[in-house]
Design an enzyme around this catalytic site. Structure first.
Site, mmCIF file in Angstrom:
data_model
loop_
_atom_site.group_PDB
_atom_site.id
_atom_site.type_symbol
_atom_site.label_atom_id
_atom_site.label_comp_id
_atom_site.label_asym_id
_atom_site.label_seq_id
_atom_site.Cartn_x
_atom_site.Cartn_y
_atom_site.Cartn_z
ATOM 1 N N LYS A 75 0.831 -1.210 0.000
ATOM 2 C CA LYS A 75 0.000 0.000 0.000
ATOM 3 C C LYS A 75 0.871 1.267 0.000
ATOM 4 C CE LYS A 75 -2.241 -1.368 3.689
ATOM 5 N NZ LYS A 75 -1.541 -2.662 3.862
ATOM 6 N N THR A 76 1.916 1.264 0.847
ATOM 7 C CA THR A 76 2.805 2.431 0.878
ATOM 8 C C THR A 76 3.499 2.586 -0.476
ATOM 9 O OG1 THR A 76 3.213 1.936 3.194
ATOM 10 C CG2 THR A 76 4.724 3.491 2.144
ATOM 11 N N ASP A 120 -1.498 6.465 6.370
ATOM 12 C CA ASP A 120 -1.491 5.038 6.687
ATOM 13 C C ASP A 120 -2.394 4.806 7.899
ATOM 14 O OD1 ASP A 120 -0.708 2.465 6.301
ATOM 15 O OD2 ASP A 120 1.275 2.662 7.169
ATOM 16 N N THR A 169 -5.937 -1.592 6.943
ATOM 17 C CA THR A 169 -6.002 -3.046 6.950
ATOM 18 C C THR A 169 -7.442 -3.460 7.258
ATOM 19 O OG1 THR A 169 -5.331 -2.894 9.266
ATOM 20 C CG2 THR A 169 -3.619 -3.463 7.687
ATOM 21 N N ARG A 228 6.493 -8.278 1.597
ATOM 22 C CA ARG A 228 7.411 -7.885 2.682
ATOM 23 C C ARG A 228 8.102 -9.117 3.273
ATOM 24 N NH1 ARG A 228 4.666 -4.376 6.320
ATOM 25 N NH2 ARG A 228 5.804 -2.717 5.259
#
Ligand SMILES: Nc1ncnc2c1ncn2[C@@H]1O[C@H](COP(=O)(O)OP(=O)(O)OP(=O)(O)O)[C@@H](O)[C@H]1O
Length: 354
Positions: A75-76, A120, A169, A228
C-alpha cells in the site's frame, strides 16, 4: 516519514507481516518506482492506471484513493507510485500520529497543489481529525477553531487541491461518510506464489544476490502471500548462502536456510506449528477452547488468537467454531500425522463429512 507505532513484541517474527522503522529503511531500496515495475495486483493496477491517466489528461489532481489490504502487500509502495506517476510530491503520515484536529490542520495547510498525502492506518485517526478530513476531502477547505468555549470562532481556510491516499487493513472499520469520499478503492489481495517469485527475483537483482528460479520459488512458497515477508526471507537466505555456501541461492540452499529459521514449506513458523501440534496431538484435532489451547502452548490467549490463528485459518488448517478450535484434514497432513478414527453416530456425518 512517521511510522511511530512500535511493532508488538509477538510480531517480531521472521514471518510477521508488519515492519518496524528500521526494516522500512531497508525496504525503501526495494520499492518499485512505477506501475510497470509493481508486481501482481493486476486489477488494482489497471484501475489505478486509468484513474491516473485520466487525471493527467485533464491536467487536474487525481481523485482520493483508498487502499485496503493486509500489512506488507504494497500500500505504501503504491501511494509513492501514485505520486511519481502524477509528478507530485508526497507527504507521509499515519492515523495514530494525528491525535488532534490541529495536527491534521497543520499538515493540510502546508500541502502544495497536487501533492499526495498518504495517510497510513487511516482507521486509527481521532474522531475530530476524521471530521475535519471530510470537509478537506470534499471542499478543499477546513475550519480552524480559534479560542475555547463560547468565544471560540471558526476561521475557514482554503486548501489547494490534493490527493489523499488512505491505507487501511480494516476497510470495514471506516465510517461510511469517510469511505464514500474516496473516488477509488483498491482492494489488495495476497500474492500468488508465481508473483512472489517475481518479487524475489527482482529484489535479488537489486541486492546483487545470485539466485536461480528454483531458489526464488522456494522462498516465494514460504512467504505467506506477502512481498514484505518474501523480501525479509530473501535477506536471511542471502546471509546463509554467503556464510555456509558460495553465495548462490539455489532451492537447496534456500530450504536449508529457512529450515534453520524454522519457517516451513507453507510459511508456518515455530509458533504456528506449536499451536497446530498441540491441537492435533493433545486434543485429537479439537474442538478445544482457545484458553486451553493457549495454556498448552505456553502463550497468551491473544497471541494465539491474533498472531498465529489468522494465518492458520487462511491456510485452511484450523477452523474457529462455536464449540472451539478444530483442525482440518489439511492440518493432519501438514504435520504428517494420521487423524484418529472416530465412528460417526448413526445417520450423522463427521465434522468434515468423512
Ligand atoms: N507488488 C510489489 N512488487 C514488488 N515489491 C513489492 C510489491 N508490494 C510490496 N513490495 C515490497 O514489499 C515491501 C512492503 O511493501 P509496503 O511497505 O508498500 O507494504 P504496506 O502494504 O504499505 O505495508 P503496511 O500496511 O505495513 O504499511 C516493500 O519493500 C515493497 O517494495
Amino acid at each position: 516519514m512517521t511510522w511511530d507505532d512500535p511493532v508488538p513484541e509477538t510480531d517480531q517474527r521472521l514471518v510477521a507481516a508488519a515492519a518496524d522503522g528500521e526494516e522500512r529503511a531497508v525496504e525503501a531500496a526495494l520499492r518499485p518506482k512505477d506501475l510497470g515495475e509493481f508486481v501482481g495486483q493486476e486489477r488494482v493496477r489497471e484501475q489505478l492506471d486509468l484513474v491516473l491517466k485520466a487525471a493527467r489528461q485533464r491536467g487536474g489532481t487525481a481523485d482520493h484513493v483508498l487502499l485496503s489490504g493486509a500489512p506488507g502487500l504494497g500500500k505504501t509502495t503504491l501511494s509513492m507510485i501514485i505520486a511519481a506517476e502524477m509528478g507530485a510530491p508526497i507527504r507521509i503520515t499515519s492515523g495514530p500520529a494525528i491525535q488532534h484536529a490541529g495536527d491534521l490542520a497543520a499538515i493540510l495547510s502546508s500541502l502544495t497543489e497536487g501533492e499526495v498525502l498518504f495517510l497510513d492506518e487511516i482507521h486509527r485517526m481521532s474522531r475530530p481529525a476524521e471530521e475535519m478530513l471530510y470537509m478537506a476531502m470534499e471542499d478543499f477547505r477546513v475550519d480552524v477553531i480559534v479560542g475555547k468555549g463560547p468565544g471560540a470562532t471558526a476561521i475557514p481556510l482554503e486548501l489547494p487541491p490534493f490527493t489523499l491516499v488512505g491505507a487501511t487493513t480494516r476497510a470495514g472499520l471506516l465510517p461510511p461518510p469517510l469511505r464514500d469520499r474516496f473516488g477509488f478503492t483498491g482492494h489488495m489481495e495476497f500474492y500468488a506464489p508465481a508473483e512472489l517469485e517475481r518479487v524475489v527475483r527482482r529484489s535479488a537483482d537489486l541486492l546483487d544476490v545470485v539466485i536461480d528460479t528454483d531458489g526464488a520459488a522456494e522462498i516465494a512458497g514460504r512467504s505467506r502471500g506477502t512481498p514484505r515477508i518474501a523480501n525479509r526471507l530473501l535477506r536471511r537466505v542471502r546471509d546463509y548462502a554467503q556464510v555456509k555456501a558460495d553465495g548462490v541461492v539455489t532451492r537447496e540452499i534456500a530450504a536449508q536456510a529457512l529450515d534453520v529459521y524454522e519457517v516451513d514449506l507453507r510459511g508456518l513458523d515455530r509458533l504456528d506449528r506449536a499451536v497446530l501440534d498441540a491441537l492435533l496431538r493433545l486434543f485429537g484435532g479439537g474442538p478445544v477452547g482457545l484458553s486451553t489451547l493457549a495454556v498448552a502452548v505456553g502463550e497468551e490467549r491473544e497471541t494465539v488468537e491474533e498472531v498465529a490463528e489468522p494465518f492458520l485459518v487462511r491456510e485452511g488448517l484450523l477452523a474457529r467454531t462455536p464449540r472451539g478450535r478444530i483442525a482440518t484434514p489439511a492440518a493432519w497432513a501438514h504435520l504428517g500425522l494420521v487423524p484418529p478414527q472416530q465412528p460417526n453416530p448413526p445417520g450423522q456425518q463427521g465434522l468434515f463429512g468423512q
